[in-house]
Each structure stands twice: as C-alpha cells, then as structure tokens.
Design a protein around this motif. Structure first.
Motif, PDB file in Angstrom:
ATOM      1  N   MET A 105       8.947   9.118  -2.396  1.00 59.12           N
ATOM      2  CA  MET A 105       7.896   8.107  -2.285  1.00 59.12           C
ATOM      3  C   MET A 105       8.498   6.736  -1.941  1.00 59.12           C
ATOM      4  SD  MET A 105       4.712   7.210  -4.747  1.00 59.12           S
ATOM      5  CE  MET A 105       4.242   8.913  -4.709  1.00 59.12           C
ATOM      6  N   PHE A 106       9.596   6.391  -2.591  1.00 56.47           N
ATOM      7  CA  PHE A 106      10.230   5.104  -2.332  1.00 56.47           C
ATOM      8  C   PHE A 106      10.708   5.016  -0.881  1.00 56.47           C
ATOM      9  CE2 PHE A 106      13.782   2.084  -2.386  1.00 56.47           C
ATOM     10  CZ  PHE A 106      13.149   0.978  -2.942  1.00 56.47           C
ATOM     11  N   PHE A 107      11.311   6.107  -0.372  1.00 57.48           N
ATOM     12  CA  PHE A 107      11.779   6.091   1.011  1.00 57.48           C
ATOM     13  C   PHE A 107      10.608   5.938   1.978  1.00 57.48           C
ATOM     14  CE2 PHE A 107      12.835   7.928   5.106  1.00 57.48           C
ATOM     15  CZ  PHE A 107      13.945   7.175   5.431  1.00 57.48           C
ATOM     16  N   MET A 108       9.513   6.655   1.733  1.00 63.81           N
ATOM     17  CA  MET A 108       8.352   6.546   2.612  1.00 63.81           C
ATOM     18  C   MET A 108       7.819   5.113   2.625  1.00 63.81           C
ATOM     19  SD  MET A 108       6.270  10.071   1.846  1.00 63.81           S
ATOM     20  CE  MET A 108       5.041   9.777   3.134  1.00 63.81           C
ATOM     21  N   ALA A 109       7.775   4.492   1.455  1.00 62.44           N
ATOM     22  CA  ALA A 109       7.295   3.108   1.364  1.00 62.44           C
ATOM     23  C   ALA A 109       8.259   2.164   2.087  1.00 62.44           C
ATOM     24  CB  ALA A 109       7.127   2.706  -0.099  1.00 62.44           C
ATOM     25  N   TYR A 110       9.554   2.311   1.837  1.00 65.93           N
ATOM     26  CA  TYR A 110      10.552   1.466   2.485  1.00 65.93           C
ATOM     27  C   TYR A 110      10.488   1.622   4.003  1.00 65.93           C
ATOM     28  CZ  TYR A 110      15.087  -0.443   3.874  1.00 65.93           C
ATOM     29  OH  TYR A 110      16.077  -1.170   4.488  1.00 65.93           O
ATOM     30  N   TYR A 111      10.444   2.864   4.459  1.00 67.30           N
ATOM     31  CA  TYR A 111      10.435   3.114   5.900  1.00 67.30           C
ATOM     32  C   TYR A 111       9.193   2.497   6.551  1.00 67.30           C
ATOM     33  CZ  TYR A 111      11.554   5.360  10.287  1.00 67.30           C
ATOM     34  OH  TYR A 111      11.896   5.582  11.596  1.00 67.30           O
ATOM     35  N   GLY A 112       8.036   2.710   5.935  1.00 66.39           N
ATOM     36  CA  GLY A 112       6.803   2.186   6.510  1.00 66.39           C
ATOM     37  C   GLY A 112       6.718   0.673   6.469  1.00 66.39           C
ATOM     38  N   LEU A 113       7.024   0.100   5.291  1.00 68.01           N
ATOM     39  CA  LEU A 113       6.878  -1.350   5.123  1.00 68.01           C
ATOM     40  C   LEU A 113       7.997  -2.137   5.791  1.00 68.01           C
ATOM     41  CD1 LEU A 113       5.830  -1.375   1.348  1.00 68.01           C
ATOM     42  CD2 LEU A 113       4.344  -1.895   3.306  1.00 68.01           C
ATOM     43  N   VAL A 114       9.242  -1.706   5.587  1.00 68.41           N
ATOM     44  CA  VAL A 114      10.392  -2.488   6.043  1.00 68.41           C
ATOM     45  C   VAL A 114      10.840  -2.086   7.442  1.00 68.41           C
ATOM     46  CG1 VAL A 114      12.782  -3.131   5.519  1.00 68.41           C
ATOM     47  CG2 VAL A 114      11.128  -2.884   3.657  1.00 68.41           C
ATOM     48  N   GLU A 116       9.395   0.078   9.781  1.00 66.84           N
ATOM     49  CA  GLU A 116       8.349   0.049  10.810  1.00 66.84           C
ATOM     50  C   GLU A 116       7.517  -1.231  10.769  1.00 66.84           C
ATOM     51  OE1 GLU A 116       7.392   4.745  11.523  1.00 66.84           O
ATOM     52  OE2 GLU A 116       6.289   3.746   9.924  1.00 66.84           O
ATOM     53  N   GLY A 117       7.546  -1.970   9.661  1.00 69.78           N
ATOM     54  CA  GLY A 117       6.798  -3.210   9.543  1.00 69.78           C
ATOM     55  C   GLY A 117       5.294  -3.018   9.479  1.00 69.78           C
ATOM     56  N   ARG A 118       4.866  -1.905   8.941  1.00 67.42           N
ATOM     57  CA  ARG A 118       3.428  -1.616   8.846  1.00 67.42           C
ATOM     58  C   ARG A 118       2.816  -2.293   7.618  1.00 67.42           C
ATOM     59  NH1 ARG A 118       2.103   2.295  12.574  1.00 67.42           N
ATOM     60  NH2 ARG A 118       3.864   3.497  13.352  1.00 67.42           N
ATOM     61  N   SER A 119       1.504  -2.383   7.619  1.00 69.98           N
ATOM     62  CA  SER A 119       0.802  -3.013   6.490  1.00 69.98           C
ATOM     63  C   SER A 119       0.827  -2.097   5.275  1.00 69.98           C
ATOM     64  CB  SER A 119      -0.657  -3.302   6.871  1.00 69.98           C
ATOM     65  OG  SER A 119      -1.376  -2.081   6.978  1.00 69.98           O
ATOM     66  N   PHE A 120       0.641  -2.695   4.107  1.00 67.58           N
ATOM     67  CA  PHE A 120       0.627  -1.931   2.858  1.00 67.58           C
ATOM     68  C   PHE A 120      -0.473  -0.872   2.876  1.00 67.58           C
ATOM     69  CE2 PHE A 120      -0.644  -1.143  -1.522  1.00 67.58           C
ATOM     70  CZ  PHE A 120       0.573  -0.774  -2.075  1.00 67.58           C
ATOM     71  N   SER A 121      -1.639  -1.204   3.413  1.00 72.01           N
ATOM     72  CA  SER A 121      -2.745  -0.237   3.424  1.00 72.01           C
ATOM     73  C   SER A 121      -2.436   0.964   4.320  1.00 72.01           C
ATOM     74  CB  SER A 121      -4.052  -0.902   3.852  1.00 72.01           C
ATOM     75  OG  SER A 121      -3.944  -1.416   5.152  1.00 72.01           O
ATOM     76  N   LEU A 122      -1.805   0.713   5.476  1.00 73.25           N
ATOM     77  CA  LEU A 122      -1.431   1.840   6.353  1.00 73.25           C
ATOM     78  C   LEU A 122      -0.359   2.716   5.710  1.00 73.25           C
ATOM     79  CD1 LEU A 122      -1.318   0.297   9.950  1.00 73.25           C
ATOM     80  CD2 LEU A 122      -2.863   2.055   9.092  1.00 73.25           C
ATOM     81  N   VAL A 123       0.611   2.079   5.072  1.00 74.07           N
ATOM     82  CA  VAL A 123       1.687   2.838   4.418  1.00 74.07           C
ATOM     83  C   VAL A 123       1.122   3.638   3.245  1.00 74.07           C
ATOM     84  CG1 VAL A 123       3.863   2.633   3.146  1.00 74.07           C
ATOM     85  CG2 VAL A 123       3.493   1.271   5.209  1.00 74.07           C
ATOM     86  N   SER A 124       0.222   3.028   2.486  1.00 74.19           N
ATOM     87  CA  SER A 124      -0.410   3.738   1.361  1.00 74.19           C
ATOM     88  C   SER A 124      -1.164   4.967   1.853  1.00 74.19           C
ATOM     89  CB  SER A 124      -1.379   2.827   0.615  1.00 74.19           C
ATOM     90  OG  SER A 124      -0.708   1.778   0.010  1.00 74.19           O
ATOM     91  N   LYS A 125      -1.882   4.804   2.946  1.00 75.69           N
ATOM     92  CA  LYS A 125      -2.643   5.933   3.508  1.00 75.69           C
ATOM     93  C   LYS A 125      -1.695   7.042   3.964  1.00 75.69           C
ATOM     94  CE  LYS A 125      -6.076   7.115   6.957  1.00 75.69           C
ATOM     95  NZ  LYS A 125      -6.830   6.697   8.127  1.00 75.69           N
ATOM     96  N   LYS A 126      -0.606   6.660   4.637  1.00 71.95           N
ATOM     97  CA  LYS A 126       0.369   7.650   5.102  1.00 71.95           C
ATOM     98  C   LYS A 126       0.986   8.391   3.918  1.00 71.95           C
ATOM     99  CE  LYS A 126       4.062   8.498   8.326  1.00 71.95           C
ATOM    100  NZ  LYS A 126       3.518   9.774   8.755  1.00 71.95           N
ATOM    101  N   ILE A 127       1.311   7.654   2.875  1.00 70.36           N
ATOM    102  CA  ILE A 127       1.884   8.294   1.689  1.00 70.36           C
ATOM    103  C   ILE A 127       0.878   9.266   1.079  1.00 70.36           C
ATOM    104  CG2 ILE A 127       2.663   7.891  -0.692  1.00 70.36           C
ATOM    105  CD1 ILE A 127       4.061   5.331   0.364  1.00 70.36           C
ATOM    106  N   ARG A 128      -0.370   8.845   0.928  1.00 76.41           N
ATOM    107  CA  ARG A 128      -1.399   9.738   0.370  1.00 76.41           C
ATOM    108  C   ARG A 128      -1.538  11.007   1.208  1.00 76.41           C
ATOM    109  NH1 ARG A 128      -4.083   5.055  -0.490  1.00 76.41           N
ATOM    110  NH2 ARG A 128      -5.418   5.274   1.325  1.00 76.41           N
ATOM    111  N   ASN A 129      -1.485  10.855   2.540  1.00 79.99           N
ATOM    112  CA  ASN A 129      -1.672  12.008   3.426  1.00 79.99           C
ATOM    113  C   ASN A 129      -0.448  12.913   3.507  1.00 79.99           C
ATOM    114  OD1 ASN A 129      -4.263  11.171   4.074  1.00 79.99           O
ATOM    115  ND2 ASN A 129      -3.629  10.111   5.927  1.00 79.99           N
ATOM    116  N   ASP A 130       0.747  12.310   3.601  1.00 78.14           N
ATOM    117  CA  ASP A 130       1.952  13.091   3.902  1.00 78.14           C
ATOM    118  C   ASP A 130       2.833  13.420   2.705  1.00 78.14           C
ATOM    119  OD1 ASP A 130       1.059  12.820   6.468  1.00 78.14           O
ATOM    120  OD2 ASP A 130       2.636  11.444   7.108  1.00 78.14           O
ATOM    121  N   TYR A 131       2.724  12.625   1.644  1.00 74.35           N
ATOM    122  CA  TYR A 131       3.640  12.802   0.514  1.00 74.35           C
ATOM    123  C   TYR A 131       3.606  14.213  -0.096  1.00 74.35           C
ATOM    124  CZ  TYR A 131       5.862  12.353  -4.004  1.00 74.35           C
ATOM    125  OH  TYR A 131       6.645  12.567  -5.093  1.00 74.35           O
TER     126      TYR A 131
END
Length: 186
Positions: A105-114, A116-131
């Motif tokens: 989960m931490f890696f997915m958040a780091y990768y998305g936020l840092v 890829e520079g995506r928004s928190f809401s997009l990263v949260s959605k990706k984590i919910r879908n793919d985690y």
C-alpha cells in the motif's frame, strides 16, 4: 576478474559490518534504480526517465532499505534464540500479515503521489481498485522469498537478498504489464 569481484564483495561485507543501516539503504536504492532502468528499457523508452529513476532510488534509500533493516532486527528479537522450520514459518506468516500489506500500500501511494504526481483522490481510487489483486499476487510469491530469506540468509544479508529479488520482481511486473498492453492492442 574474479579477484576484483571477491575484493568488492569483501569490502561490501565490511561496510555491512561497520555501517549496516547506511549500507542496506544505499544497496536498496541502487537496486531500485537498476530495476527501474531495466524496466524502462524493456518497456521501450527511448530516453531514460531520470526523474522517475531517481525517485525510485530515493524510495529504496529512504524507505525500503531502512524498513528491511529494522524489520529483520525486530524479527530476531521476537523469535530470539528460536530456530527450525516452525520458527521460519512463523516469521514468514508474521511478515506476510503485517509488513507485506503495508509495504504494498505504501509503495502504491508513493508511486502515485510522488513518482507520477497524481492527486490524492486518483491515487486513493487506484489503491481501492488495484490493491486487493496486488496483495493477493504478492501472497503467492513473497512467502517463498521470505522462507528462503529466513531459512538460508544470514541476518546481515537479508535486506540485500530481498532487495535483489524485489528488483527482479519489478522487472517481471513491468514485462507482464507490457505484454497485457500488447494483447489489448492486438
């Protein structure tokens, strides 16, 4: 050539002995960078994305190496003096139920936020879908790595072994993602 490798290995082991945390952090950072460079080349990138590579190296240096260092020290404290297959199995189960879900989960958040520079809401959605599928896949592969690590690797080499396998795993996942994208195009 083999003498150069032997001398380098001896120096590495000496650094592990003198500065274990720093050495593991640097090693994890370098392996994360190598993995990303290979993954980028395999995916057909003409020019290496240096920012992405450096951010993944930073992840290995600041997080993955130190986390592994302290995780394995903690495991040795929890199971102090205990040996055998039952103890190895308990270590693997404990690792897979605690640090594996957190790390993914931490890696997915780091990768998305840092990275890829995506928004928190997009990263949260990706984590919910793919985690869930990522974690289930991890539970099919990483317990074997954990077993080998706890059964055969000395404490000081566990982070190196894990980081090396993680770098190979990263390249494999990139190949798998690329082949899935190729199949969708066809």
């Amino acid at each position: 050539m083999s003498e150069i490798v032997l001398v380098a290995w001896q120096r590495y082991l000496r650094q592990l002995q003198l500065h274990p945390l720093r050495t593991k952090a640097i090693t994890s950072g370098i392996l994360a960078g190598c993995s990303d460079a290979i993954a980028q080349k395999i995916s057909g990138v003409k020019k290496l994305q240096l920012r992405r590579l450096l951010l993944l190296m930073l992840y290995g240096f600041i997080y993955a190496g130190p986390f592994g260092h302290f995780l394995h020290k903690l495991m040795e404290k929890i199971f102090k003096g205990k040996k055998g297959n039952e103890t190895v199995a308990k270590k693997v189960i404990l690792e897979q139920l605690t640090s594996s879900p957190w790390n993914n989960m931490f890696f997915m958040a780091y990768y998305g936020l840092v990275v890829e520079g995506r928004s928190f809401s997009l990263v949260s959605k990706k984590i919910r879908n793919d985690y869930p599928s990522i974690q289930l896949t991890a539970w099919k592969f990483w317990p074997i790595v954990g077993w080998i690590n706890y059964q055969y690797m000395p404490l000081q080499l566990r982070v190196l072994f894990h980081s090396f396998v993680a770098s190979c795993w990263g390249v494999f996942l990139n190949l798998k993602a690329r082949s899935a994208a190729t199949v969708k195009k066809a």
